[in-house]
Design a protein around this motif. Structure first.
Motif, PDB file in Angstrom:
ATOM      1  N   ALA A  54      -7.107   3.992  -3.029  1.00  0.00           N
ATOM      2  CA  ALA A  54      -7.337   2.618  -2.567  1.00  0.00           C
ATOM      3  C   ALA A  54      -6.311   2.249  -1.495  1.00  0.00           C
ATOM      4  CB  ALA A  54      -7.259   1.641  -3.741  1.00  0.00           C
ATOM      5  N   ALA A  55      -5.076   2.687  -1.692  1.00  0.00           N
ATOM      6  CA  ALA A  55      -4.033   2.420  -0.701  1.00  0.00           C
ATOM      7  C   ALA A  55      -4.332   3.151   0.605  1.00  0.00           C
ATOM      8  CB  ALA A  55      -2.673   2.838  -1.256  1.00  0.00           C
ATOM      9  N   TRP A  56      -4.829   4.338   0.463  1.00  0.00           N
ATOM     10  CA  TRP A  56      -5.124   5.155   1.631  1.00  0.00           C
ATOM     11  C   TRP A  56      -6.253   4.533   2.462  1.00  0.00           C
ATOM     12  CZ3 TRP A  56      -8.081  10.427   1.498  1.00  0.00           C
ATOM     13  CH2 TRP A  56      -8.057  11.000   2.780  1.00  0.00           C
ATOM     14  N   ARG A  57      -7.244   3.999   1.796  1.00  0.00           N
ATOM     15  CA  ARG A  57      -8.359   3.371   2.512  1.00  0.00           C
ATOM     16  C   ARG A  57      -7.855   2.260   3.435  1.00  0.00           C
ATOM     17  NH1 ARG A  57     -11.089   4.056  -2.452  1.00  0.00           N
ATOM     18  NH2 ARG A  57     -10.711   1.937  -3.139  1.00  0.00           N
ATOM     19  N   HIS A  58      -6.840   1.549   2.987  1.00  0.00           N
ATOM     20  CA  HIS A  58      -6.262   0.502   3.833  1.00  0.00           C
ATOM     21  C   HIS A  58      -5.675   1.106   5.108  1.00  0.00           C
ATOM     22  CE1 HIS A  58      -3.690  -2.764   5.211  1.00  0.00           C
ATOM     23  NE2 HIS A  58      -2.670  -1.935   5.138  1.00  0.00           N
ATOM     24  N   LYS A  59      -4.957   2.185   4.946  1.00  0.00           N
ATOM     25  CA  LYS A  59      -4.350   2.841   6.107  1.00  0.00           C
ATOM     26  C   LYS A  59      -5.410   3.232   7.124  1.00  0.00           C
ATOM     27  CE  LYS A  59      -1.237   5.821   6.641  1.00  0.00           C
ATOM     28  NZ  LYS A  59      -0.506   4.990   7.601  1.00  0.00           N
ATOM     29  N   ASP A  83       4.426   2.121  10.247  1.00  0.00           N
ATOM     30  CA  ASP A  83       4.833   2.458   8.879  1.00  0.00           C
ATOM     31  C   ASP A  83       6.334   2.718   8.812  1.00  0.00           C
ATOM     32  OD1 ASP A  83       2.331   2.152   7.848  1.00  0.00           O
ATOM     33  OD2 ASP A  83       1.787   4.259   7.920  1.00  0.00           O
ATOM     34  N   GLY A  84       6.859   3.383   9.813  1.00  0.00           N
ATOM     35  CA  GLY A  84       8.296   3.613   9.842  1.00  0.00           C
ATOM     36  C   GLY A  84       9.065   2.306   9.907  1.00  0.00           C
ATOM     37  N   PHE A 123       0.837  -1.204   0.000  1.00  0.00           N
ATOM     38  CA  PHE A 123       0.000   0.000   0.000  1.00  0.00           C
ATOM     39  C   PHE A 123       0.875   1.258   0.000  1.00  0.00           C
ATOM     40  CE2 PHE A 123      -2.283  -3.474   2.028  1.00  0.00           C
ATOM     41  CZ  PHE A 123      -3.371  -3.574   1.184  1.00  0.00           C
ATOM     42  N   ILE A 124       1.920   1.242   0.811  1.00  0.00           N
ATOM     43  CA  ILE A 124       2.878   2.352   0.783  1.00  0.00           C
ATOM     44  C   ILE A 124       3.504   2.445  -0.602  1.00  0.00           C
ATOM     45  CG2 ILE A 124       5.138   3.103   1.636  1.00  0.00           C
ATOM     46  CD1 ILE A 124       4.362   1.987   4.375  1.00  0.00           C
ATOM     47  N   ARG A 125       3.835   1.293  -1.150  1.00  0.00           N
ATOM     48  CA  ARG A 125       4.485   1.298  -2.449  1.00  0.00           C
ATOM     49  C   ARG A 125       3.539   1.734  -3.561  1.00  0.00           C
ATOM     50  NH1 ARG A 125       7.224  -4.344  -3.115  1.00  0.00           N
ATOM     51  NH2 ARG A 125       7.018  -3.608  -5.262  1.00  0.00           N
TER      52      ARG A 125
END
Lengths: 195, 195
Positions: B125-130, B161-162, B108-110
């Motif tokens: 879509a990636a953001w929704r996961h976060k 995330d870090g 998702f980060i990628r």
DNA sequence: CACAAAATATACAGACCTGTCTATTTTCTT
DNA sequence: AAGAAAATAGACAGGTCTGTATATTTTGTG
């Protein structure tokens, strides 16, 4: 003229243009022709200065690494001589960065994401930046009297990278303050003098 | 047959193959033809199940989001009923993940890195996961008796995330333990009962 | 078996990609 | 002003990209 030669006006202009487009749209998403058209430079000029697109990318990452750390240290130094203030100035610098209109995350994280194989030269160039920043953080943590500067700097590094991800996803500066507040609490815990 | 239709053997196989290649090499780096050759499926079959590569990507991200959270919750639930243990189990799960041989960071980060524009459907879509993960963390923090679960969950999210970024860069599991140790300290601070 | 749905192979379009080659023109230095 | 260095335009190679079209074969079901 070697492909690894340094500064020249055309070369600098190409790197500046490519940097802007790569950061805005992604590295793989931007083709050589787009960079050349935007920069108004002939294709052979690019290939006289860089052996390949990959070398251009790495040259840009290395330049950005230096500029990034210079900018960070400028704000740290502007915070004066108080070690704690200097350390927390990192997060103020972060907030300023996130507030930039063109902010689209960290180019090093993004480059490592686009070239996920750890042995890839681009991935490694991005990684070198992370190590360099970690060294700065460790120095600042040591100066602030942390009992274990490396461990504290590692925690700060996680907070910083996490904040960059969150700021990119949410398009807000809030993560910088979240990271700063958390960092301040960790700093208190890590200072034996505070007991 | 609508392009948004759900489960079918061919469709599932295409998504599984594409997922593996995207995660290994990057989304933009992998072309449709490569996926088809690897999956042993005809091109028209893909375009009968998905309107475009973009829709395939988004479908994969949404599936991975569900699987990711199910896997995470499984380990949390395996940690028993103690709220603190459940919360810290997140970081044990992280360590297991980092130890995976094929680990190449967070898709998702990628994906958000490869499609940096926040309005892009893939970025979103990636953001929704976060957001979904953040909700889980907030629940766990609240159950653990944090005075401000949202703030603590935000800090945990930064650490996670870090840690993912660091684990991908260093190819080690150490960041999981760094994050866990830091998280445990923050949890202590955030529990009024510990005073 | 017969019919319908799904999947197949194959070719194709039109655009884009990195990198090379050549011949010409500009720019800089002496 | 003259020669050397740098930059230019433009074509080109050979490959890749996403997506479409068509005609055929396989598969599953009544």
């Amino acid at each position: 003229m070697s492909a690894t030669a340094s500064s020249s006006p055309k070369r600098d202009h190409l790197m500046a243009t490519a940097w802007r487009l790569f950061y805005r749209d992604g590295i793989r998403a931007v083709g050589i022709d787009t960079i050349l058209a935007e920069a108004g430079v002939a294709k052979m000029t690019l290939y006289n200065h860089f052996a390949s697109k990959e070398e251009l990318i790495i040259a840009i990452l290395e330049t950005r690494d230096v500029e990034f750390r210079e900018s960070l240290m400028a704000q740290v130094n502007a915070a004066g001589h108080n070690p704690e203030k200097r350390l927390l100035a990192v997060f103020d610098w972060l907030e300023n960065w996130f507030a930039t209109e063109s902010f689209k995350g960290c180019v090093f994280i993004r480059a490592a994401s686009e070239y996920p194989e750890p042995t890839h030269p681009i991935h490694q160039a991005a990684w070198r930046h992370k190590i360099a920043v970690q060294a700065i953080l460790t120095d600042l943590c040591a100066a602030a009297g942390a009992t274990d500067p490396v461990t504290l700097a590692t925690a700060f590094s996680l907070l910083i990278d996490g904040a960059v991800i969150a700021a990119h996803a949410t398009q807000t500066t809030n993560p910088a303050r979240s990271a700063r507040t958390t960092a301040a609490a960790l700093l208190q815990l890590a200072q034996p003098s505070a007991a």
